[in-house]
Design a protein around this motif. Structure first.
Motif, PDB file in Angstrom:
ATOM      1  N   ARG A  37     -48.433  43.323  18.514  1.00 47.21           N
ATOM      2  CA  ARG A  37     -46.992  43.122  18.365  1.00 47.21           C
ATOM      3  C   ARG A  37     -46.636  41.683  18.674  1.00 47.21           C
ATOM      4  NH1 ARG A  37     -43.285  47.303  21.293  1.00 47.21           N
ATOM      5  NH2 ARG A  37     -41.747  46.126  20.174  1.00 47.21           N
ATOM      6  N   ARG A  38     -45.710  41.190  17.940  1.00 44.77           N
ATOM      7  CA  ARG A  38     -45.247  39.832  18.184  1.00 44.77           C
ATOM      8  C   ARG A  38     -44.378  39.799  19.434  1.00 44.77           C
ATOM      9  NH1 ARG A  38     -42.975  36.853  12.925  1.00 44.77           N
ATOM     10  NH2 ARG A  38     -44.675  35.383  12.818  1.00 44.77           N
ATOM     11  N   ASP A  39     -44.537  38.778  20.224  1.00 46.80           N
ATOM     12  CA  ASP A  39     -43.719  38.601  21.419  1.00 46.80           C
ATOM     13  C   ASP A  39     -42.386  37.976  21.004  1.00 46.80           C
ATOM     14  OD1 ASP A  39     -42.843  38.506  23.958  1.00 46.80           O
ATOM     15  OD2 ASP A  39     -44.170  36.875  24.597  1.00 46.80           O
ATOM     16  N   ALA A  40     -41.283  38.617  21.376  1.00 49.37           N
ATOM     17  CA  ALA A  40     -39.953  38.169  20.960  1.00 49.37           C
ATOM     18  C   ALA A  40     -39.611  36.808  21.542  1.00 49.37           C
ATOM     19  CB  ALA A  40     -38.913  39.196  21.380  1.00 49.37           C
ATOM     20  N   ARG A  41     -40.194  36.472  22.674  1.00 47.31           N
ATOM     21  CA  ARG A  41     -39.889  35.187  23.308  1.00 47.31           C
ATOM     22  C   ARG A  41     -40.480  34.017  22.551  1.00 47.31           C
ATOM     23  NH1 ARG A  41     -42.239  35.966  28.888  1.00 47.31           N
ATOM     24  NH2 ARG A  41     -43.425  37.513  27.790  1.00 47.31           N
ATOM     25  N   LYS A  42     -41.487  34.218  21.779  1.00 43.77           N
ATOM     26  CA  LYS A  42     -42.137  33.129  21.074  1.00 43.77           C
ATOM     27  C   LYS A  42     -41.411  32.736  19.787  1.00 43.77           C
ATOM     28  CE  LYS A  42     -46.756  33.956  22.824  1.00 43.77           C
ATOM     29  NZ  LYS A  42     -48.111  34.321  22.485  1.00 43.77           N
ATOM     30  N   GLU A  43     -40.517  33.579  19.309  1.00 39.48           N
ATOM     31  CA  GLU A  43     -39.797  33.248  18.086  1.00 39.48           C
ATOM     32  C   GLU A  43     -38.731  32.200  18.394  1.00 39.48           C
ATOM     33  OE1 GLU A  43     -38.295  36.501  15.887  1.00 39.48           O
ATOM     34  OE2 GLU A  43     -40.088  37.693  16.195  1.00 39.48           O
ATOM     35  N   ARG A  44     -38.541  31.292  17.475  1.00 39.35           N
ATOM     36  CA  ARG A  44     -37.581  30.220  17.655  1.00 39.35           C
ATOM     37  C   ARG A  44     -36.191  30.693  17.245  1.00 39.35           C
ATOM     38  NH1 ARG A  44     -39.753  24.883  15.052  1.00 39.35           N
ATOM     39  NH2 ARG A  44     -38.207  24.021  16.432  1.00 39.35           N
ATOM     40  N   GLU A  45     -35.194  30.203  17.970  1.00 33.01           N
ATOM     41  CA  GLU A  45     -33.817  30.537  17.638  1.00 33.01           C
ATOM     42  C   GLU A  45     -33.332  29.607  16.520  1.00 33.01           C
ATOM     43  OE1 GLU A  45     -31.154  30.737  20.886  1.00 33.01           O
ATOM     44  OE2 GLU A  45     -32.655  31.612  22.203  1.00 33.01           O
ATOM     45  N   PRO A  46     -32.482  30.097  15.660  1.00 40.30           N
ATOM     46  CA  PRO A  46     -31.993  29.256  14.547  1.00 40.30           C
ATOM     47  C   PRO A  46     -30.896  28.300  14.998  1.00 40.30           C
ATOM     48  CG  PRO A  46     -31.069  31.445  14.382  1.00 40.30           C
ATOM     49  CD  PRO A  46     -32.016  31.469  15.545  1.00 40.30           C
ATOM     50  N   THR A  47     -31.253  27.246  15.696  1.00 38.47           N
ATOM     51  CA  THR A  47     -30.261  26.301  16.206  1.00 38.47           C
ATOM     52  C   THR A  47     -29.782  25.340  15.125  1.00 38.47           C
ATOM     53  OG1 THR A  47     -32.019  24.840  16.947  1.00 38.47           O
ATOM     54  CG2 THR A  47     -31.109  26.379  18.568  1.00 38.47           C
ATOM     55  N   ILE A  48     -30.534  25.192  14.068  1.00 38.91           N
ATOM     56  CA  ILE A  48     -30.125  24.283  12.991  1.00 38.91           C
ATOM     57  C   ILE A  48     -28.797  24.742  12.386  1.00 38.91           C
ATOM     58  CG2 ILE A  48     -30.736  23.397  10.711  1.00 38.91           C
ATOM     59  CD1 ILE A  48     -32.360  22.191  12.954  1.00 38.91           C
ATOM     60  N   ALA A  49     -28.628  26.044  12.229  1.00 35.63           N
ATOM     61  CA  ALA A  49     -27.370  26.560  11.670  1.00 35.63           C
ATOM     62  C   ALA A  49     -26.199  26.219  12.595  1.00 35.63           C
ATOM     63  CB  ALA A  49     -27.467  28.064  11.463  1.00 35.63           C
ATOM     64  N   LEU A  50     -26.382  26.340  13.886  1.00 38.62           N
ATOM     65  CA  LEU A  50     -25.330  26.010  14.840  1.00 38.62           C
ATOM     66  C   LEU A  50     -24.998  24.518  14.792  1.00 38.62           C
ATOM     67  CD1 LEU A  50     -23.467  26.906  17.118  1.00 38.62           C
ATOM     68  CD2 LEU A  50     -25.329  26.452  18.703  1.00 38.62           C
ATOM     69  N   ILE A  51     -26.002  23.685  14.700  1.00 41.07           N
ATOM     70  CA  ILE A  51     -25.790  22.239  14.618  1.00 41.07           C
ATOM     71  C   ILE A  51     -25.027  21.893  13.346  1.00 41.07           C
ATOM     72  CG2 ILE A  51     -26.969  20.026  14.326  1.00 41.07           C
ATOM     73  CD1 ILE A  51     -29.154  21.142  16.209  1.00 41.07           C
ATOM     74  N   ASN A  52     -25.354  22.533  12.244  1.00 39.88           N
ATOM     75  CA  ASN A  52     -24.656  22.278  10.981  1.00 39.88           C
ATOM     76  C   ASN A  52     -23.183  22.656  11.080  1.00 39.88           C
ATOM     77  OD1 ASN A  52     -26.898  21.271   9.736  1.00 39.88           O
ATOM     78  ND2 ASN A  52     -27.465  23.198   8.759  1.00 39.88           N
ATOM     79  N   ILE A  53     -22.890  23.774  11.714  1.00 44.24           N
ATOM     80  CA  ILE A  53     -21.505  24.216  11.850  1.00 44.24           C
ATOM     81  C   ILE A  53     -20.716  23.233  12.710  1.00 44.24           C
ATOM     82  CG2 ILE A  53     -20.037  26.003  12.863  1.00 44.24           C
ATOM     83  CD1 ILE A  53     -22.152  28.035  11.924  1.00 44.24           C
ATOM     84  N   VAL A  54     -21.291  22.802  13.822  1.00 41.72           N
ATOM     85  CA  VAL A  54     -20.610  21.847  14.703  1.00 41.72           C
ATOM     86  C   VAL A  54     -20.389  20.523  13.964  1.00 41.72           C
ATOM     87  CG1 VAL A  54     -20.860  20.494  16.816  1.00 41.72           C
ATOM     88  CG2 VAL A  54     -21.432  22.918  16.817  1.00 41.72           C
ATOM     89  N   PHE A  55     -21.357  20.081  13.206  1.00 40.39           N
ATOM     90  CA  PHE A  55     -21.227  18.842  12.444  1.00 40.39           C
ATOM     91  C   PHE A  55     -20.113  18.964  11.405  1.00 40.39           C
ATOM     92  CE2 PHE A  55     -22.444  16.150   8.823  1.00 40.39           C
ATOM     93  CZ  PHE A  55     -22.367  14.913   9.451  1.00 40.39           C
ATOM     94  N   LEU A  56     -20.050  20.078  10.696  1.00 40.99           N
ATOM     95  CA  LEU A  56     -18.999  20.288   9.696  1.00 40.99           C
ATOM     96  C   LEU A  56     -17.618  20.329  10.348  1.00 40.99           C
ATOM     97  CD1 LEU A  56     -20.709  22.852   7.321  1.00 40.99           C
ATOM     98  CD2 LEU A  56     -20.161  20.459   6.843  1.00 40.99           C
ATOM     99  N   MET A  57     -17.529  20.948  11.532  1.00 41.09           N
ATOM    100  CA  MET A  57     -16.257  20.964  12.246  1.00 41.09           C
ATOM    101  C   MET A  57     -15.838  19.550  12.649  1.00 41.09           C
ATOM    102  SD  MET A  57     -16.641  24.407  14.561  1.00 41.09           S
ATOM    103  CE  MET A  57     -15.284  23.971  15.608  1.00 41.09           C
ATOM    104  N   LEU A  58     -16.795  18.744  13.092  1.00 44.03           N
ATOM    105  CA  LEU A  58     -16.516  17.370  13.465  1.00 44.03           C
ATOM    106  C   LEU A  58     -15.973  16.592  12.268  1.00 44.03           C
ATOM    107  CD1 LEU A  58     -16.763  14.978  15.480  1.00 44.03           C
ATOM    108  CD2 LEU A  58     -19.049  14.641  14.562  1.00 44.03           C
ATOM    109  N   ILE A  59     -16.626  16.712  11.137  1.00 43.83           N
ATOM    110  CA  ILE A  59     -16.179  16.027   9.925  1.00 43.83           C
ATOM    111  C   ILE A  59     -14.780  16.501   9.533  1.00 43.83           C
ATOM    112  CG2 ILE A  59     -16.640  15.697   7.462  1.00 43.83           C
ATOM    113  CD1 ILE A  59     -18.519  14.162   9.328  1.00 43.83           C
ATOM    114  N   PHE A  60     -14.538  17.816   9.614  1.00 44.85           N
ATOM    115  CA  PHE A  60     -13.227  18.358   9.255  1.00 44.85           C
ATOM    116  C   PHE A  60     -12.129  17.748  10.120  1.00 44.85           C
ATOM    117  CE2 PHE A  60      -9.868  21.418  10.253  1.00 44.85           C
ATOM    118  CZ  PHE A  60      -9.305  21.558   8.996  1.00 44.85           C
ATOM    119  N   PHE A  61     -12.333  17.701  11.437  1.00 48.58           N
ATOM    120  CA  PHE A  61     -11.291  17.181  12.314  1.00 48.58           C
ATOM    121  C   PHE A  61     -11.118  15.673  12.168  1.00 48.58           C
ATOM    122  CE2 PHE A  61     -12.071  21.221  14.624  1.00 48.58           C
ATOM    123  CZ  PHE A  61     -10.788  21.715  14.499  1.00 48.58           C
TER     124      PHE A  61
END
Length: 127
Positions: free
Chosen positions: A3-27
């Motif tokens: 079984r794969r260990d759940a802790r070893k999987e990477r979190e999708p932080t790129i999507a969060l960074i993209n959203i914050v960047f788009l919000m910055l550009i919008f404001f």
């Protein structure tokens, strides 16, 4: 099979960074950017007064020289003359902190005599 260990999987932080960047550009695009005041101007400090510096205000420097939108103004009459009636109703002055009070009062009186309805002094909000 292991079984794969759940802790070893990477979190999708790129999507969060993209959203914050788009919000910055919008404001940045949606916000209004006011023209900067003269760099050598030091505003008067006051407490509990809610004011805002407007780009159409008359700037009075320490030595009594007046400017409007970066251009020299020789007298209160020359500043008031081209203004429309609604702009003459309320005239704003942005004085330098080191401007003598007598000079500020004199300029205020000259503006009233030239046709200004109300003369407001724009200051830096006290902390």
């Amino acid at each position: 099979m292991r079984r794969r260990d759940a802790r070893k999987e990477r979190e999708p932080t790129i999507a969060l960074i993209n959203i914050v960047f788009l919000m910055l550009i919008f404001f940045l695009v949606a916000g209004t950017i006011a023209p900067p005041l003269d760099t050598d101007l030091k505003l008067v400090r006051t407490a509990d007064i809610d004011t805002s510096a407007l780009s159409d205000a008359l700037v009075v420097h320490e030595n009594g020289d007046m400017t409007h939108k970066g251009k020299a103004v020789t007298s209160a009459d020359n500043y008031i003359a081209p203004l429309k009636d609604e702009a003459r109703a309320t005239v704003r002055i942005i004085p330098d902190r080191n401007l003598p009070a007598e000079t500020l009062v004199r300029i205020g009186r000259e503006l009233r005599a030239a046709g200004a309805g109300r003369v407001l002094i724009v200051t830096e909000r006290g902390l």
